[in-house]
Design an enzyme around this catalytic site. Structure first.
Site, short mmCIF file in Angstrom:
data_model
loop_
_atom_site.label_atom_id
_atom_site.label_comp_id
_atom_site.label_asym_id
_atom_site.label_seq_id
_atom_site.Cartn_x
_atom_site.Cartn_y
_atom_site.Cartn_z
N GLU A 87 6.32 8.10 -4.29
CA GLU A 87 6.69 7.91 -3.17
C GLU A 87 5.73 7.75 -1.90
O GLU A 87 6.00 7.22 -0.91
CB GLU A 87 7.20 9.49 -2.83
N SER A 136 49.70 62.47 -16.98
CA SER A 136 49.03 63.93 -17.25
C SER A 136 47.30 63.97 -17.05
O SER A 136 46.90 64.88 -16.97
CB SER A 136 49.17 63.95 -18.99
#
Length: 841
Positions: free
Chosen positions: A90, A489
């Site tokens: 780059e 229950s």
């Protein structure tokens, strides 16, 4: 001579005019654009879009949420060769130019003219930083001029290393990877310091065109780009000739790697994600928060597996519903079979497969799995597959594979055994498995029944494990926190605790006998029954609870009063909005979520103190700064007013926060240093007595299957609603409270023989075997003011000398009075007979 001088003057004036014009234009553009340019200092405050990561309390990754994958690194963590690879690709003069590279621009123009393409690019790394952080990607002159101005400004104000670091953390490198470290993980599943030279060059080639030079999408162009970068590195003196020649010969080894979760906890992850978004908005996905949860990875994995195994076991008991699809397989290659199977999704560990051959003689079927290819399915794995007819009726047991499947059937299977090479003994050569050995799989199907499991630290409320269904990918509905169902229950312990605090004792007797209620709003009279359909006469409350006698509970509620019981539930902070105000309340006909029920059991487990479930232990920002820490939980009695005073203001902040699904956080982030002070909600002596009654549920009652744990500190309660639509088991010791729920999302009977003890309890047991493994017994300390007295279990009164009796616990002031010495006969005087009659009827 004068002509040349005159000509020179003209050209000089033209040059000066052009230069002046250029300077004037540039100055004008600068003056026009400069006020709108951002300040460079903003770069130092930029929060890179880093994923939200969620971990267990033992640092196992549970989930990662983001649109972009990024792992910021510092310049010091990056190998020098990797930096040089990016410079070669780059900006080779990065450390020499002032932000704009005139030579680089000239070279890029020459490459464009001579080859028709630009290899090295004209923008410097600094210019790319300016573009990536501040500007758009519009290809306009104004944007390019802004880029140049910003690059010059950045170079003046920031050191080169900082600029390079910003660049390497921001660039897009394909496949949702932003930044160098993320790309290293995505393509090679390695940290950046373990990449080879060839791999470094491959990644360095991506910024130019992440899609065109992607080694996954276009390996040939990526290889060409990589080798060009390696050549540039050699030309620039970054690498030697030998290193270059080795690197260009290296094959393309890139693959797609995702960061796999280490814990199967999708429902937990979603609860945490939702809470983070509620608190931080969309920034939760991008600001790099790390969330540590209260769940333990081993317990969570066990809970997930236990729930799935339990739901699958129920589903197998009720038969095989047949293939999920079918297609013609003749003439299809293995690749074509795999392609056709892409229409069917894997669910949890269940893999779709197509039957390719059925061999009754060999007692097996051959199948083709979507990912694993050919496999063998032995008949032993199909024997469970009676044909489903109804939830209470199945067909005959199959006798051969063809009774179950046919060629072309698409079914689900579970892997039973994968091919493996046996280990050698005494340094002998390893025995190689046959090349054509196929995996062995078993017939399976996705359960229609669903469920939930929640395990809480009873002392703090911390969620240790949670699963809200069979598969989150199949159903996002979190039954643990969202499903409001009848507890059956499992509600009874709260009723009995209310009774113990309102003058009743474990020895109080109620008559287990038929009862009929007429109601003008009902077409028929209500005739409640026990699950067995039988009635057992006078029964103590202890036996009524551990045997789950419905008629005893109904008479108890009628005696206490529904309003008294509902008030007591509110005292315990159990929601009563969906509770009936009639006697059906005794049978658990109200509605609670599994989370709410688990929290209620945790209150009983810890001795009667308020606790609130919470999931998030800590939240950290990307730099490690702690922004939230779950406060310490302090259980206190009447002497906690001083603590409450220090807590008062911060608690007001908590109360003003909107309620969150699943009760994820116990307090706001501002309360980090403030403890959570939890008051006592129930009398400790009543709770202690209830513990002993619920321990009898395990030792003598409906929860006997839990005796397999071989622990004497376990208490619990089964639950089954009317028509067996919802089944439960809640169990605990003094430290851990775990609740399991099983039922259909659209309420329907679970079928004959399905109760809390057969559906929910096995799931609870599989989880608690692991959760309690290696832990010391944890029981509630016996409080002062409790006495043990030998009573006559038939009357509930003190046993006479020489009379058979059992020891029972009482709060001291409620202990039965000693019998008068002159009393004889049935062990009670007339006044006590009248009281007994009132209790029975």
């Amino acid at each position: 001579m004068s002509y040349l001088l005159r000509t020179s003057r003209i050209f000089l004036w033209l040059a000066l005019t052009g230069l002046s014009t250029g300077i004037l234009v540039a100055s004008s553009l600068y003056l026009y654009l400069r006020p709108n340019l951002p300040e460079v200092e903003q770069l130092l405050d930029v929060k890179l879009q880093t994923p939200l990561r969620i971990y267990s309390n033992d640092n196992k990754l549970i989930a990662e949420f983001s649109e972009k994958r990024r792992e910021p690194v510092t310049i010091g963590q990056i190998p020098e060769l990797q930096l040089q690879a990016f410079m070669a690709a780059e900006d080779s003069r990065f450390f020499d130019h002032f932000g704009v590279d005139i030579k680089g621009l000239t070279r890029a123009a020459y490459e464009l003219v001579s080859t028709g393409s630009i290899q090295s690019g004209g923008s410097t790394i600094t210019m790319q930083v300016a573009k990536n952080y501040f500007l758009t990607r519009d290809r306009t002159f104004i944007r390019k001029f802004n880029e140049i101005l910003l690059a010059l400004q950045i170079e003046r104000e920031l050191p080169k290393d900082t600029i390079f670091e910003l660049y390497l953390n921001k660039i897009y490198l394909g496949n949702r990877a932003y930044g160098l470290a993320a790309a290293s993980r995505v393509y090679y599943d390695k940290p950046i310091n373990e990449l080879s030279l060839a791999q470094m060059a491959m990644i360095a080639g991506l910024p130019k065109a992440p899609s065109a030079y992607n080694p996954l999408a276009n390996p040939e162009r990526a290889l060409e780009r990589r080798n060009w970068i390696l050549g540039r590195m050699k030309e620039l003196g970054y690498i030697s000739e030998d290193a270059w020649s080795l690197a260009i010969e290296a094959p393309v080894t890139a693959g797609y790697h995702t960061r796999e979760a280490e814990v199967d906890a999708d429902y937990v992850a979603e609860m945490a994600r939702a809470e983070m978004v509620r608190r931080f908005g969309e920034e939760a996905y991008t600001d790099g928060y790390t969330v540590e949860l209260t769940v333990n990875s081993k317990k969570q994995q066990t809970a997930t597996k236990a729930l799935r195994d339990g739901l699958e076991a129920y589903d197998r008991r009720h038969g095989f519903r047949g293939e999920i699809g079918r297609f013609e397989i003749k003439g299809l290659s293995a690749e074509q079979l795999s392609d056709r199977m892409l229409n069917y999704n894997q669910v949890a560990s269940l893999i779709p497969a197509v039957v390719t051959e059925v061999d009754d003689k060999a007692g097996e079927a051959l199948v083709h799995l979507r990912k694993l290819g050919p496999a063998i399915m032995p008949f032993e794995s199909m024997k469970w597959a009676r044909r489903y007819r109804t939830e209470s009726l199945t067909g005959p047991e199959p006798e051969k594979p063809s009774d179950v499947v046919s060629e072309g059937d698409v079914i689900y299977v579970k892997v039973l055994e994968l091919p493996r090479i046996e280990e050698s003994q005494d340094d002998a050569p390893a025995t190689q498995a046959p090349a054509d050995m196929n995996p062995r799989v078993g017939l399976a199907q996705v359960p229609r029944v669903e469920g939930a499991i929640i395990s809480l630290d009873a002392q703090t409320g911390a969620i240790e494990a949670l699963s809200g269904g069979y598969s989150f990918n199949q159903s996002k509905y979190n039954r643990a926190s969202q499903a409001e169902r009848q507890p059956g229950s499992t509600f009874k312990p709260f009723l009995y605790l209310s009774a113990l605090e309102n003058g009743r004792t474990p020895a109080t007797i109620y008559n287990d006998a038929p009862i009929v209620f007429d109601d003008d709003e009902l077409e028929t009279a209500w005739r409640p029954q026990n699950a067995s359909g039988q009635f057992y006469g006078p029964t103590t409350l202890r036996e009524g609870l551990y045997r789950s006698r419905n008629l005893v509970s109904i008479r108890l509620l009628r005696d206490l009063g529904a309003s008294t019981t509902l008030d007591y539930l509110e005292q315990l902070k159990i929601p009563t909005d969906n509770m009936p105000k009639d006697l059906s309340l005794a049978l658990g006909s109200g509605q609670l979520t599994p989370m709410e029920l688990a929290r209620g059991f945790a209150v009983i487990a810890n001795g009667g103190y308020d606790v609130q479930p919470y999931l998030i232990k800590s939240i950290k920002e990307s730099d490690g700064t702690v922004v939230y820490q779950a406060p310490e939980t302090i259980l206190c009695d009447e002497d906690c007013d001083e603590l409450l005073a220090t807590r008062n203001k911060s608690q007001q902040d908590v109360d003003e926060l909107p309620e969150t699904e699943g009760m994820v956080l116990p307090a706001s982030a501002e309360d980090d240093n403030q403890p959570r002070v939890m008051r006592r909600l129930a009398d400790e002596r009543a709770v202690y007595i209830l513990h002993s009654m619920m321990q009898d549920v395990i030792k003598r009652g409906t929860g006997r299957r839990a005796l397999a744990l071989e622990r004497d500190d376990i208490a619990g309660k089964t639950g089954t609603t009317n028509q067996q639509k919802d089944t439960w088991f809640g169990g605990f010791n003094h430290s851990v409270a775990t609740t399991v729920y099983v039922g259909f999302d659209q309420p329907a009977p679970l079928g004959r023989g399905e109760f809390g003890a057969t559906t929910a309890l096995p799931i609870w047991l599989d989880y608690m075997k692991v959760a309690l493994d290696g832990t010391e017994p944890s029981t509630m300390r016996r409080p002062n003011g409790i006495v043990s007295i030998r009573i006559n279990p038939e009357t509930g009164e003190r046993a006479r000398p020489g009379e058979d009796g059992v020891f029972e616990m009482f709060r001291r002031e409620e202990a039965p009075e000693p019998l008068p010495p002159e009393d004889s006969g049935n062990g009670s005087n007339g006044e006590q007979d009248e009281d007994l009659s009132r209790q029975i009827f």
